[in-house]
Design an enzyme around this catalytic site. Structure first.
Site, PDB file in Angstrom:
ATOM      1  N   PRO A   2       0.860  -1.183   0.000  1.00 44.76           N
ATOM      2  CA  PRO A   2       0.000   0.000   0.000  1.00 44.76           C
ATOM      3  C   PRO A   2       0.898   1.235   0.000  1.00 44.76           C
ATOM      4  CG  PRO A   2      -0.580  -1.473   1.811  1.00 44.76           C
ATOM      5  CD  PRO A   2       0.717  -1.948   1.254  1.00 44.76           C
ATOM      6  N   GLU A   3       0.748   2.072  -1.022  1.00 44.83           N
ATOM      7  CA  GLU A   3       1.540   3.291  -1.098  1.00 44.83           C
ATOM      8  C   GLU A   3       0.623   4.463  -0.774  1.00 44.83           C
ATOM      9  OE1 GLU A   3       3.898   3.233  -4.728  1.00 44.83           O
ATOM     10  OE2 GLU A   3       4.006   1.048  -4.665  1.00 44.83           O
ATOM     11  N   HIS A  99      -5.455 -13.523  10.289  1.00 41.84           N
ATOM     12  CA  HIS A  99      -4.284 -12.746  10.711  1.00 41.84           C
ATOM     13  C   HIS A  99      -4.699 -11.464  11.442  1.00 41.84           C
ATOM     14  CE1 HIS A  99      -1.651 -15.462   8.605  1.00 41.84           C
ATOM     15  NE2 HIS A  99      -2.405 -15.360   7.527  1.00 41.84           N
TER      16      HIS A  99
END
Length: 297
Positions: A2-3, A99
């Site tokens: 993710p940028e 998770h």
DNA sequence: CTTTTCTCCTGTATGC
DNA sequence: TGCATACAGGAGAAAA
């Protein structure tokens, strides 16, 4: 992975769904998610309980909630998504994700905030805020191209002094933040510059062009809700953006360049992959024919 | 000081 | 089918 655009999508989701609410309790499971909070996960949970979320902020790929404690003091709950982190706003009755690393429960019994991270490169921590409401622990992170404090001319000057590849500079969060492998490759493709060319060998106008393309491509991606290659990059509701349909270089190996039709190549760089057009992005600046020695002549 | 390399992690894809 | 290997890669510590 993710940028900046993907993190901004998440920030907006938090602004819509979490800001204004008060944390009743929290739980951080395992040692990794809160590894940067030295007193440990239980201490982190205890320190944010009873705090009200005042705002959701971002610099580059870092994201934080400004919290107001009952005694009036402020602190930040800082988060980084790493490669596979997700912040999800969900019904408390939803089954736990495989998770799931953190859960924030609010005092209004509404949707809870979950941190889910398959690879746990991401994490959360508590931080003190400076006068501009930026966490002190990320003081080394440079402003990103979408914030008012961004000084493009100063970044260009700093780049020009660097004796390293221009792509390496784009990825250096201490120089300009928010750019990762995807948008670095896209910016370089748009600017028609090969990522392994040295900053110091490029002209300032060229460096400025690369930087401006980075800003533009991230802004466009944000308009499309971000880029997604699989279910890992999602907004707080679990939905993906669709900018991946607009990528011209990243992940496009073998497909024709949208400008010239030459197949996009993939090369190893910094133990990663870089994608570029062999024709539009030559490794060295093309020299005038008269100055170019020809082998065998 | 500047620049580069290594390490953390696990699911998915690929090859033999 | 089963097992091994490559790959995805951000950030910070460590090394050069």
């Amino acid at each position: 992975m993710p940028e900046l655009p993907e993190v901004e999508v998440v920030r907006r989701g938090l602004a819509d769904h979490v800001v204004g609410r008060t944390i009743a309790s929290a739980r951080f499971s395992g040692e990794r998610v809160a590894r940067r909070h030295l007193p440990g996960p239980a201490d982190l949970a205890a320190r944010i309980a009873g705090n009200r979320v005042e705002s959701a902020r971002r610099r580059g790929k870092y994201l934080w909630l400004v919290l107001r404690a009952p005694d009036g003091s402020q602190q930040a709950l800082l988060a980084h998504l790493g490669m596979s982190g997700q912040l999800l706003v969900e019904d408390p009755a939803a089954p736990d994700e495989k998770h799931l690393h953190a859960r924030l429960v609010f005092d209004d019994t509404g949707p809870e905030l979950r941190f889910v991270d398959q690879r746990t490169f991401g994490g959360m921590a508590l931080a003190e805020l400076d006068d501009d409401l930026v966490p002190e622990t990320i003081a080394h992170i440079a402003p990103d191209p979408l914030e008012p404090a961004f000084d493009a001319a100063a970044v260009v000057r700093a780049m020009k002094r660097r004796h390293s590849a221009v792509k390496r500079a784009l990825l250096d969060q201490g120089l300009v933040s928010g750019v990762g492998n995807i948008y670095a490759d896209e910016a370089l493709w748009r600017a028609q510059v090969h990522g392994e060319r040295l900053c110091s060998a490029l002209t300032k106008p060229t460096l400025a062009r690369v930087l401006e393309h980075a800003r533009e491509v991230m802004l466009e991606a944000l308009g499309h809700g971000g880029t997604s290659f699989d279910a890992l990059y999602v907004n707080v509701n679990g939905a993906s953006g669709y900018f991946d349909r607009s990528l011209n270089a990243y992940g496009q190996e073998g497909r024709p360049c949208a400008r010239c039709g030459t197949p996009i190549r993939r090369e190893a760089f910094m133990n990663r992959s870089s994608y570029s057009c062999p024709r539009c992005q030559p490794r060295a600046r093309p020299r005038r024919v008269a100055d170019t020695p020809r082998p065998g002549t």
